[in-house]
Design a protein around this motif. Structure first.
Motif, PDB file in Angstrom:
ATOM      1  N   PHE A   1       0.825  -1.208   0.000  1.00  0.00           N
ATOM      2  CA  PHE A   1       0.000   0.000   0.000  1.00  0.00           C
ATOM      3  C   PHE A   1       0.858   1.256   0.000  1.00  0.00           C
ATOM      4  CE2 PHE A   1      -1.803   3.664   2.063  1.00  0.00           C
ATOM      5  CZ  PHE A   1      -2.886   3.904   1.232  1.00  0.00           C
ATOM      6  N   ARG A   2       1.939   1.261   0.782  1.00  0.00           N
ATOM      7  CA  ARG A   2       2.770   2.458   0.800  1.00  0.00           C
ATOM      8  C   ARG A   2       3.393   2.709  -0.570  1.00  0.00           C
ATOM      9  NH1 ARG A   2       1.553   6.064   2.278  1.00  0.00           N
ATOM     10  NH2 ARG A   2       1.371   5.487   4.463  1.00  0.00           N
ATOM     11  N   ALA A   3       3.738   1.647  -1.296  1.00  0.00           N
ATOM     12  CA  ALA A   3       4.264   1.810  -2.647  1.00  0.00           C
ATOM     13  C   ALA A   3       3.208   2.434  -3.560  1.00  0.00           C
ATOM     14  CB  ALA A   3       4.721   0.464  -3.207  1.00  0.00           C
ATOM     15  N   VAL A   4       1.972   1.951  -3.476  1.00  0.00           N
ATOM     16  CA  VAL A   4       0.885   2.485  -4.297  1.00  0.00           C
ATOM     17  C   VAL A   4       0.669   3.966  -3.988  1.00  0.00           C
ATOM     18  CG1 VAL A   4      -1.612   2.380  -4.693  1.00  0.00           C
ATOM     19  CG2 VAL A   4      -0.276   0.266  -4.570  1.00  0.00           C
ATOM     20  N   ASN A   5       0.600   4.299  -2.707  1.00  0.00           N
ATOM     21  CA  ASN A   5       0.332   5.679  -2.310  1.00  0.00           C
ATOM     22  C   ASN A   5       1.476   6.612  -2.685  1.00  0.00           C
ATOM     23  OD1 ASN A   5       0.178   7.744   0.450  1.00  0.00           O
ATOM     24  ND2 ASN A   5      -1.639   7.426  -0.792  1.00  0.00           N
ATOM     25  N   THR A   6       2.702   6.124  -2.606  1.00  0.00           N
ATOM     26  CA  THR A   6       3.860   6.938  -2.986  1.00  0.00           C
ATOM     27  C   THR A   6       3.859   7.211  -4.481  1.00  0.00           C
ATOM     28  OG1 THR A   6       5.152   6.005  -1.164  1.00  0.00           O
ATOM     29  CG2 THR A   6       6.375   7.074  -2.933  1.00  0.00           C
ATOM     30  N   LEU A   7       3.548   6.204  -5.288  1.00  0.00           N
ATOM     31  CA  LEU A   7       3.475   6.414  -6.733  1.00  0.00           C
ATOM     32  C   LEU A   7       2.396   7.422  -7.094  1.00  0.00           C
ATOM     33  CD1 LEU A   7       3.907   2.867  -8.316  1.00  0.00           C
ATOM     34  CD2 LEU A   7       5.592   4.704  -8.148  1.00  0.00           C
ATOM     35  N   ASP A   8       1.274   7.363  -6.401  1.00  0.00           N
ATOM     36  CA  ASP A   8       0.211   8.327  -6.679  1.00  0.00           C
ATOM     37  C   ASP A   8       0.688   9.750  -6.410  1.00  0.00           C
ATOM     38  OD1 ASP A   8      -2.620   9.135  -7.169  1.00  0.00           O
ATOM     39  OD2 ASP A   8      -2.505   9.699  -5.060  1.00  0.00           O
ATOM     40  N   ALA A   9       1.427   9.930  -5.315  1.00  0.00           N
ATOM     41  CA  ALA A   9       1.953  11.259  -4.999  1.00  0.00           C
ATOM     42  C   ALA A   9       2.983  11.718  -6.029  1.00  0.00           C
ATOM     43  CB  ALA A   9       2.574  11.247  -3.605  1.00  0.00           C
ATOM     44  N   MET A  10       3.687  10.767  -6.639  1.00  0.00           N
ATOM     45  CA  MET A  10       4.737  11.109  -7.597  1.00  0.00           C
ATOM     46  C   MET A  10       4.204  11.390  -8.996  1.00  0.00           C
ATOM     47  SD  MET A  10       7.610   8.308  -6.463  1.00  0.00           S
ATOM     48  CE  MET A  10       8.578   8.629  -7.944  1.00  0.00           C
TER      49      MET A  10
END
Length: 337
Positions: free
Chosen positions: A181-190
């Motif tokens: 989930f943290r990977a998904v959320n980080t990509l969204d922010a990027m």
């Protein structure tokens, strides 16, 4: 008869994850994010380098990029879980490290309170300079009240993203769920934001984040109602205004926080320009008002929102621990049936 090792029993494995999750939450509460070498920052740097190599102005390229980044994290986390997690101490330690890595509740409230202190001291310039640490708003023309509103809205939205959503996926899928989930959320922010460069390429990351954040956003709203000084108001504003927000998830937390703190959120927002010409020169959004009958935000509401965020986080931890153990118990019974 051969006895299964402790970590081979579903309830024992669940209890060890729960113990680690509590320890990781305590580490975040005590220390916040690591100053250097944060795993999320390392992932972000690697994802940035990969984005430069794979970028194309089409959705298919973005789908491949998202699948590669999230898949690598999920596969690595699953491999770690199966190797390090064979021993009780290893399973608990891995869960603790993963939980501390993905949570950002303490850093969130520290930044919010720092801005609040600047506003209380009458240092509007310092508050404007610090606001981009918390959100993507353009602070250059914001007054004291507008900055306070931006902070409260960011605390609400990031309580879901930086705390409850991650813990929700921990409850559902253990350590791999936390990290994926943290990977998904980080990509969204990027790459998931709307800009000329990422309008197509970032589509997959943004949509995946919407899907992954759906259950946690609703849980955030429910826990906010439970933690609110006036639960009835929080419930009413959430149920009436939660779906008015353009984001399928952000409005859930923001509307519940509006009712819980007793303030009016939403309205016109202006985002700062990108870091490069390719990122665009900023944008203006006119969002629906959440809690229109409530009073405007004041500087003192920043502390109220931060205190509420901490209560919601503690409730989310308890829900994660109980939910993970219950889910593993049910799956264990089905496996023996």
């Amino acid at each position: 008869m051969t006895r299964r090792p402790l970590t081979g029993r579903p309830l024992a494995r669940a209890a060890l994850f729960a113990l680690g999750a509590v320890a990781g939450y305590a580490a975040d509460a005590r220390y916040g994010d690591p100053r250097r070498g944060h795993p999320v920052a390392v992932f972000g740097s690697a994802a940035t380098r990969l984005e430069r190599r794979l970028w194309r102005d089409d959705r298919a390229a973005g789908v491949g990029y998202t699948a590669l980044c999230v898949g690598a994290v999920a596969a690595g986390a699953l491999a770690l879980d199966r190797t390090v997690g064979r021993r009780p101490t290893g399973r608990a330690a891995l869960a603790a490290a993963a939980t501390w890595t993905v949570l950002g509740g303490t850093s969130l409230t520290r930044e919010a309170r720092a801005i609040g202190r600047s506003l209380k001291a009458g240092d509007l310039r310092a508050a404007r300079e610090r606001l981009p640490h918390l959100c993507g708003r353009d602070p250059s023309a914001l007054d004291e009240q507008q900055i306070a509103r931006a902070v409260v809205e960011s605390v609400a939205e990031n309580t879901a993203d930086a705390v409850v959503n991650a813990l929700t996926w921990g409850a559902l899928a253990g350590t791999p769920g936390l990290l994926a989930f943290r990977a998904v959320n980080t990509l969204d922010a990027m790459v998931g934001h709307r800009s000329p460069r990422h309008a197509r390429f970032g589509w997959a990351s943004a949509r995946l984040d919407d899907v992954a954040g759906w259950p946690g956003a609703r849980l955030t709203a429910l826990l906010t109602v439970a933690a609110a000084p006036q639960p009835r108001t929080a419930w009413q504003v959430w149920r009436r205004d939660g779906s008015a927000h353009p984001s399928p998830n952000a409005g859930q937390a923001e509307s519940a926080f509006a009712g819980a703190v007793g303030v009016r959120l939403g309205g016109t927002l202006q985002y700062r320009m990108g870091v490069s010409p390719a990122e665009g020169r900023g944008r203006v959004e006119h969002r629906p008002v959440l809690g229109a009958e409530l009073r405007p935000v004041t500087v003192d509401d920043i502390e109220r929102a931060c205190a509420l965020s901490r209560r919601v986080g503690a409730l989310a931890l308890g829900t994660t621990v109980a939910g993970h153990i219950l889910l593993r118990a049910l799956l264990g019974k089905r496996g023996r049936a």
